[in-house]
Design a protein around this motif. Structure first.
Motif, PDB file in Angstrom:
ATOM      1  N   ASN A 136      -8.212  -2.573  -4.871  1.00  0.00           N
ATOM      2  CA  ASN A 136      -7.663  -1.276  -4.485  1.00  0.00           C
ATOM      3  C   ASN A 136      -8.843  -0.422  -4.012  1.00  0.00           C
ATOM      4  OD1 ASN A 136      -4.919  -1.757  -5.197  1.00  0.00           O
ATOM      5  ND2 ASN A 136      -5.465  -1.525  -7.335  1.00  0.00           N
ATOM      6  N   THR A 137      -8.910  -0.227  -2.705  1.00  0.00           N
ATOM      7  CA  THR A 137     -10.110   0.332  -2.093  1.00  0.00           C
ATOM      8  C   THR A 137      -9.790   1.595  -1.317  1.00  0.00           C
ATOM      9  OG1 THR A 137     -11.052  -1.881  -1.851  1.00  0.00           O
ATOM     10  CG2 THR A 137     -12.024  -0.140  -0.511  1.00  0.00           C
ATOM     11  N   LEU A 138     -10.656   2.585  -1.457  1.00  0.00           N
ATOM     12  CA  LEU A 138     -10.600   3.788  -0.632  1.00  0.00           C
ATOM     13  C   LEU A 138     -11.764   3.743   0.347  1.00  0.00           C
ATOM     14  CD1 LEU A 138      -9.719   6.734   0.083  1.00  0.00           C
ATOM     15  CD2 LEU A 138     -11.294   7.485  -1.726  1.00  0.00           C
ATOM     16  N   MET A 150      -6.491   3.702   2.707  1.00  0.00           N
ATOM     17  CA  MET A 150      -6.252   3.142   1.378  1.00  0.00           C
ATOM     18  C   MET A 150      -5.816   1.691   1.514  1.00  0.00           C
ATOM     19  SD  MET A 150      -4.228   6.313  -0.461  1.00  0.00           S
ATOM     20  CE  MET A 150      -3.786   5.325  -1.895  1.00  0.00           C
ATOM     21  N   MET A 152      -4.387  -1.190  -0.731  1.00  0.00           N
ATOM     22  CA  MET A 152      -3.756  -1.438  -2.029  1.00  0.00           C
ATOM     23  C   MET A 152      -3.361  -2.900  -2.124  1.00  0.00           C
ATOM     24  SD  MET A 152      -1.425   2.035  -2.320  1.00  0.00           S
ATOM     25  CE  MET A 152      -0.991   1.699  -4.023  1.00  0.00           C
ATOM     26  N   TYR A 157      -2.340   0.757   3.247  1.00  0.00           N
ATOM     27  CA  TYR A 157      -1.203   1.584   2.835  1.00  0.00           C
ATOM     28  C   TYR A 157      -1.092   2.782   3.763  1.00  0.00           C
ATOM     29  CZ  TYR A 157       1.731   4.715   0.089  1.00  0.00           C
ATOM     30  OH  TYR A 157       2.726   5.562  -0.315  1.00  0.00           O
ATOM     31  N   PHE A 263      -5.187   7.550  -7.613  1.00  0.00           N
ATOM     32  CA  PHE A 263      -5.192   6.222  -6.994  1.00  0.00           C
ATOM     33  C   PHE A 263      -5.890   5.174  -7.864  1.00  0.00           C
ATOM     34  CE2 PHE A 263      -7.329   3.718  -3.331  1.00  0.00           C
ATOM     35  CZ  PHE A 263      -6.349   2.740  -3.355  1.00  0.00           C
ATOM     36  N   PRO A 265      -9.001   3.706  -7.713  1.00  0.00           N
ATOM     37  CA  PRO A 265      -9.551   2.572  -6.957  1.00  0.00           C
ATOM     38  C   PRO A 265     -10.664   1.868  -7.722  1.00  0.00           C
ATOM     39  CG  PRO A 265     -10.518   4.608  -6.186  1.00  0.00           C
ATOM     40  CD  PRO A 265      -9.483   4.994  -7.215  1.00  0.00           C
TER      41      PRO A 265
END
Length: 334
Positions: A136-138, A150, A152, A157, A263, A265
């Motif tokens: 899960n990366t921003l 984002m 996910m 996303y 979130f 992340p």
């Protein structure tokens, strides 16, 4: 052998053009399937929709004269419809409810695909850069403003209506600095290239920096300051520029803390023009983020990395959008 103009571009060609259309500049690159830039052009962003479309046509035409390309991808700083065929609104560009991909496809005679600029940067970092391996990366693209992508569970996303996430326009200072989106106090007004300039000017108006080159330059011509100039001055140790970066690190950490509360992340990648200079503020931002997040000291924190692709993430990602879009067209026709 790399395809050159005259080799005949086909749907299977490995070369596409990615164009990163920001509020300040337009950057176009020929990119291969490994994410390598082979040729790049850059110009200032025109002020009107007509002049911007003419600019895109000129850049693509010049690159097509040198390379055989199969498609064009546009990384656009603005809201797109879920099918990404229409640019609804952009705080920094002139398009409003504009079918840009269709218009440019007609003008260029090439398939043209569009994506949000931050999503394009996120795709580039995911496939070729610092986001590889994240769950899960921003990907936070900090340039003229703030864009965010984002990822996910390994997938991009976009939200229900195609506009997620717009973290740059979260209000962090009620009735704060005016923003081009129409609101006041948006996060990007305190954490971006344009915010750096505003912060420097505010600092110079309220503090004495006798050793600051920026102080002399702003006194002679306040309009001459840019985010790039502030970055260069900070790298040279200018005290006003360093103070502005300290302020930006504080706001960056504060905003990341809010995002992490929602979130959660495991990885944050800082991209964009300002993000590429993350060595000037990343350590301070990590500390502010760790202090701002809820449950600090009792939870795992996201790793924060600087971009591996630098300012090229937008163009490389846009070229990948074009490559994927072309593959879907070919698959759909079979």
């Amino acid at each position: 052998m790399t395809a050159r103009a005259g080799d005949g571009a086909s749907p299977g060609s490995e070369l596409t053009i990615g164009i990163d259309i920001g509020g300040t500049s337009v950057r176009a690159s020929v990119v291969d399937a490994r994410g390598r830039q082979l040729d790049t052009l850059r110009t200032a962003t025109p002020p009107t929709a007509e002049s911007l479309e003419h600019c895109l046509h000129r850049l693509v035409t010049e690159l097509r004269d040198r390379w055989a390309v199969a498609a064009v991808g546009l990384a656009i700083a603005g809201f797109l419809t879920p099918d990404r065929r229409t640019v609804r609104f952009s705080p920094h560009l002139a398009w409003r409810e504009a079918p840009v991909p269709e218009t440019m496809t007609r003008r260029l005679g090439l398939p043209v695909f569009a994506e949000h600029d931050a999503n394009s940067a996120a795709l580039a970092e995911l496939h070729f850069g610092a986001a590889a391996g994240g769950h899960n990366t921003l990907v936070l693209s900090i340039g003229t403003g703030i864009g965010a992508g984002m990822i996910m569970d390994g997938r991009l996303y976009r939200g229900s209506f195609g506009v997620a996430p717009e973290f740059g326009h979260l209000t962090v200072v009620p009735d704060g600095r005016p923003c081009s989106c129409g609101k006041r106090g948006c996060w990007e007004r305190y954490c971006s290239g344009t915010a750096l300039v505003d912060t420097v000017l505010e600092l110079l108006a309220s503090h004495d920096y006798p050793r600051s080159v920026l102080a002399a330059e702003s006194e002679a011509d306040p309009g001459s300051l840019t985010g790039r100039r502030v970055a260069a001055a900070a790298a040279d140790g200018d005290p006003a520029a360093l103070a502005a970066y300290e302020d930006m690190a504080r706001w960056l950490g504060y905003g990341l803390g809010m995002i992490a509360d929602v979130f959660d992340p495991d990885l944050i990648v800082l991209a964009g023009g300002v993000g590429a200079a993350s060595s000037l503020f990343l350590d301070d931002a990590r500390e502010h983020y760790a202090a701002a997040v809820t449950g600090s000291g009792h939870r795992r924190l996201a790793r924060i990395r600087g971009t591996q692709l630098g300012e090229a993430a937008g163009t490389i990602g846009a070229a990948e959008v074009a490559r994927q879009g072309l593959a879907m067209q070919v698959a759909g026709s079979q």
